[in-house]
Design a protein around this motif. Structure first.
Motif, PDB file in Angstrom:
ATOM      1  N   MET A  44      -8.082  -7.822  -4.183  1.00 51.80           N
ATOM      2  CA  MET A  44      -7.857  -7.699  -3.454  1.00 51.80           C
ATOM      3  C   MET A  44      -8.658  -7.074  -2.374  1.00 51.80           C
ATOM      4  O   MET A  44      -9.731  -6.811  -2.435  1.00 51.80           O
ATOM      5  CB  MET A  44      -6.994  -6.102  -3.305  1.00 51.80           C
ATOM      6  CG  MET A  44      -6.267  -6.391  -4.521  1.00 51.80           C
ATOM      7  SD  MET A  44      -4.884  -7.302  -4.188  1.00 51.80           S
ATOM      8  CE  MET A  44      -3.547  -5.951  -3.426  1.00 51.80           C
ATOM      9  N   ALA A 109       1.088 -10.820   1.144  1.00 49.15           N
ATOM     10  CA  ALA A 109       0.758  -9.798   0.336  1.00 49.15           C
ATOM     11  C   ALA A 109       0.963  -9.406  -0.705  1.00 49.15           C
ATOM     12  O   ALA A 109       2.188  -9.100  -0.599  1.00 49.15           O
ATOM     13  CB  ALA A 109      -0.470  -9.073   0.934  1.00 49.15           C
ATOM     14  N   LEU A 144      -1.310 -17.617   3.739  1.00 44.74           N
ATOM     15  CA  LEU A 144      -1.666 -16.099   2.662  1.00 44.74           C
ATOM     16  C   LEU A 144      -3.410 -16.139   2.405  1.00 44.74           C
ATOM     17  O   LEU A 144      -3.420 -17.135   2.876  1.00 44.74           O
ATOM     18  CB  LEU A 144      -1.537 -15.688   1.269  1.00 44.74           C
ATOM     19  CG  LEU A 144      -0.895 -16.871   0.532  1.00 44.74           C
ATOM     20  CD1 LEU A 144      -2.695 -16.999  -0.281  1.00 44.74           C
ATOM     21  CD2 LEU A 144       0.263 -17.064  -0.325  1.00 44.74           C
TER      22      LEU A 144
END
Ligand SMILES: CC(C)(COP(=O)(O)OP(=O)(O)OC[C@H]1O[C@@H](n2cnc3c(N)ncnc32)[C@H](O)[C@@H]1OP(=O)(O)O)[C@@H](O)C(=O)NCCC(=O)NCCS
Length: 190
Positions: A44, A109, A144
């Motif tokens: 992340m 996400a 993304l």
């Protein structure tokens, strides 16, 4: 595959699962979910050392996502306890642009907690987000960013039609090392 939210069924391990829109009352559980994911995985952009919203702020974030017509937040949980009490196993968010020139484009996400990996939850969340995006009268593009060595996520995105659009080299840095991000995009409307 079309996955419309709310969705109820079983995951690939045969355990009951539901996908539903995140609500204001999910804020505390959602923050726990995000804290867990950033602790469990290096994939992340947010790290465990970063500051996070408090519950009241997160309530407002979730409410705003629900209100805006080019955004959505879908969570995966085991049916049973009411929303707000259910631990959240996974989530996907589409964040659409705020200005007129980027309203059609949303950033995706997603994340699933580690002990639930491989049960098909990530795939279901992705299908739910893409179904929502394709049925949106506003969105025509989803993009993304994924770490170049995050093979499972990258393959998931490729399998759903996302194409590579470029590499942001050394865009992330933590523990003295750099990570490259691959930008990916998918057309979801005219
Ligand atoms: C990427 C992620 C969301 C996938 O979630 P998941 O619930 O494990 O996904 P699924 O079980 O639906 O599997 C997705 C695909 O990857 C494959 N896969 C899952 N785990 C795998 C593994 N360890 N090795 C190889 N393939 C794997 C599955 O077979 C599936 O492919 P298929 O749809 O062709 O069958 C999850 O691993 C995750 O949250 N990772 C950490 C956070 C992250 O990377 N987020 C994305 C940031 S860009």
């Amino acid at each position: 595959m079309i996955v419309r939210v709310p969705w109820r069924g079983v995951d690939r391990r045969g355990e009951r699962l539901e996908l539903r829109y995140a609500e204001r009352r999910d804020a505390a559980r959602y923050l726990e979910h995000m804290a867990r994911i950033v602790r469990e995985t290096p994939w992340m952009l947010q790290g465990p050392e970063d500051s996070v919203p408090d519950v009241a702020e997160e309530q407002d974030v979730l409410e705003e996502l629900a209100r805006r017509d080019n955004c959505v937040c879908v969570v995966a949980a085991r049916p049973g306890p009411p929303p707000g009490r259910q631990p959240i196993l996974g989530s996907v968010t589409l964040l659409g642009g705020r200005g007129r020139r980027t309203r059609h484009a949303a950033e995706l996400a997603m994340g699933v907690q580690q002990d639930a990996w491989g049960a098909g939850i990530g795939s279901l969340l992705m299908e739910a987000a893409l179904t929502w995006a394709r049925e949106s009268p506003i969105l025509s593009r989803v993009s993304l960013q994924v770490f170049s060595d995050n093979v499972v996520a990258y393959n998931l995105y490729r399998s759903r039609g996302f194409v590579d659009e470029g590499v942001m080299e050394r865009h992330a840095k933590w523990d003295g090392r750099y990570g490259d991000l691959i930008g990916m995009g998918l057309e979801v409307g005219p």
